[in-house]
Design a protein around this motif. Structure first.
Motif, PDB file in Angstrom:
ATOM      1  N   VAL A 111       3.437  -1.988   9.908  1.00  0.00           N
ATOM      2  CA  VAL A 111       3.743  -2.899   8.809  1.00  0.00           C
ATOM      3  C   VAL A 111       4.190  -4.223   9.376  1.00  0.00           C
ATOM      4  O   VAL A 111       5.065  -4.277  10.231  1.00  0.00           O
ATOM      5  CB  VAL A 111       4.870  -2.328   7.914  1.00  0.00           C
ATOM      6  CG1 VAL A 111       5.172  -3.274   6.773  1.00  0.00           C
ATOM      7  CG2 VAL A 111       4.477  -0.974   7.385  1.00  0.00           C
TER       8      VAL A 111
ATOM      9  N   HIS B 239       5.030  -8.389   8.197  1.00  0.00           N
ATOM     10  CA  HIS B 239       5.044  -9.485   7.243  1.00  0.00           C
ATOM     11  C   HIS B 239       4.204 -10.601   7.832  1.00  0.00           C
ATOM     12  O   HIS B 239       4.279 -10.889   9.021  1.00  0.00           O
ATOM     13  CB  HIS B 239       6.476  -9.974   6.997  1.00  0.00           C
ATOM     14  CG  HIS B 239       7.232  -9.078   6.086  1.00  0.00           C
ATOM     15  ND1 HIS B 239       7.091  -9.110   4.730  1.00  0.00           N
ATOM     16  CD2 HIS B 239       8.133  -8.107   6.351  1.00  0.00           C
ATOM     17  CE1 HIS B 239       7.877  -8.211   4.182  1.00  0.00           C
ATOM     18  NE2 HIS B 239       8.523  -7.583   5.148  1.00  0.00           N
TER      19      HIS B 239
ATOM     20  N   ASN C 172       3.030  -2.207  -0.012  1.00  0.00           N
ATOM     21  CA  ASN C 172       2.771  -2.062   1.410  1.00  0.00           C
ATOM     22  C   ASN C 172       1.592  -1.109   1.610  1.00  0.00           C
ATOM     23  O   ASN C 172       1.712   0.094   1.383  1.00  0.00           O
ATOM     24  CB  ASN C 172       4.017  -1.515   2.120  1.00  0.00           C
ATOM     25  CG  ASN C 172       3.738  -1.251   3.579  1.00  0.00           C
ATOM     26  OD1 ASN C 172       3.409  -2.161   4.332  1.00  0.00           O
ATOM     27  ND2 ASN C 172       3.867   0.005   3.989  1.00  0.00           N
TER      28      ASN C 172
END
Length: 278
Positions: free
Chosen positions: A3, A5, A241
Motif C-alpha cells: 500500500v 500513498h 485501498n
C-alpha cells in the motif's frame, strides 16, 4: 499487499502503509438540542468553541500529546501509537510512533521519530532500506490524505484545524478525563470546508485530503476543558485501498499545556533521497 500513498510524480511509502498492509487482507450526560446553525445550545458551550479549537490551542502555545490510530478492514484491526509534544504557536511537533507487532513482518520495531511541520513530515528510523542515520522527508501537500493518516498519527494541529468544518455539533455531557472535567461534543466535519477556512500552515494539506478520502464528511468526538482547550479529539476516516474499504479511527489527547517542546529539523545532508520501501 503493498500500500502506498501517491505523490504527484511518484509513490512514497509511509508508516500507515505498513499497518494497512496487515489490515487490508494480507493478514456522559443527556444530549443537548442542536441550534438552527448546526451548533450546540448553550447547555454545554458553543459550537463555535469546537470550530475555533485550533485558535485556542495557538493561545495555549504548546502541550504534550498522545496519539493512537486504529485501522480496521475485513475483521482485522491494528493500532499505531505515538507520544511526544507540539508547539502550536510554530505549528511544529515531535512524536515517537510505535508500530504494532508484525505490521511490517517483524515481531518488534524500534520507535519511528516523526517531526511534524507545516507542509512536511520528517521520519527517522523509517527502515525499509533507509540508513539508520538518515531522515525521510515527505511533502504532505502532495499526499492524497494530507498526512491525516499517512504518518500513523494525525498531526495534532491538523486534527484541530479539521474541526473548523464542524457541523451538527451536539453537546453530549460532561465527563472526566485524567481527573479533570471536560465537555464532550459530537458532530461531523467536512474536510473541504475546513480546508477553505484553515490557517495557511494547514490549508494545502487539508485541501489535498479533501480530494483523497472516500468520504469528505468525517464524524468526530471532541472534548474541551473549561478554558476551551481541546483535550481530546477522535476522528473516523474512511478510504479505499485496492478495492477494500479501510476504516481509521484517529485519536489525539493533549495535556500538560505550556510544556517545553523543542523541534529541531534535520540538515539537508541528513535527509535520505533514495527509494523508500514498505
Amino acid at each position: 499487499m503493498v500500500v502506498q500513498h501517491k505523490r504527484r510524480g511518484g509513490a512514497v511509502a509511509v508508516v500507515a502503509a505498513m499497518a494497512v498492509a496487515t489490515v487490508g487482507g494480507c493478514s456522559g450526560g443527556g444530549a443537548a438540542a442542536v441550534d438552527g446553525d448546526g451548533g450546540a445550545v448553550r447547555a454545554g458551550g458553543s459550537a463555535d468553541e469546537v470550530r475555533k479549537a485550533a485558535d485556542t490551542l495557538a493561545g495555549a502555545r504548546s502541550s504534550k500529546a498522545r496519539t493512537s490510530m486504529e485501522m480496521a478492514s475485513g475483521g482485522t484491526r491494528v493500532t499505531i501509537r505515538g507520544e511526544g509534544g507540539y508547539d502550536f504557536a510554530r505549528g511544529m511537533g515531535s512524536l515517537k510512533v510505535v508500530l504494532p507487532p508484525d505490521a511490517a513482518g517483524e515481531e518488534e520495531h524500534e520507535p519511528i521519530t516523526e517531526l511534524l511541520t507545516p507542509g512536511a513530515l520528517y521520519m527517522k528510523n523509517r527502515g525499509a532500506g533507509v540508513p539508520a542515520d538518515k531522515w525521510v522527508r515527505v511533502d504532505t501537500t502532495t499526499l492524497d490524505d494530507g498526512n491525516l493518516v499517512t504518518g500513523g498519527a494525525t498531526d495534532p494541529l491538523a486534527a484541530a484545524e479539521l474541526l473548523r468544518g464542524a457541523d451538527g455539533v451536539k453537546y453530549v455531557g460532561d465527563v472526566q478525563l485524567s481527573g479533570e472535567k471536560v465537555r464532550h461534543f459530537k458532530g461531523t466535519t467536512h474536510i473541504g470546508r475546513a480546508a477553505s477556512v484553515a490557517l495557511p500552515h494547514s490549508r494545502a494539506s487539508l485541501a489535498a485530503a479533501a480530494e483523497g478520502f472516500a468520504k469528505d464528511v468525517v464524524p468526530f468526538d471532541a472534548y474541551l476543558d473549561e478554558e476551551g482547550r481541546l483535550r481530546k479529539v477522535r476522528h473516523h476516516f474512511t478510504f479505499a485501498n485496492e478495492g477494500r474499504t479501510v476504516d481509521v479511527t484517529s485519536t489525539t489527547v493533549l495535556f500538560d499545556f505550556g510544556a517545553s517542546v523543542v523541534v529541531q529539523l534535520p540538515e539537508e545532508k541528513d535527509i535520505y533521497s533514495g527509494r523508500v520501501g514498505v
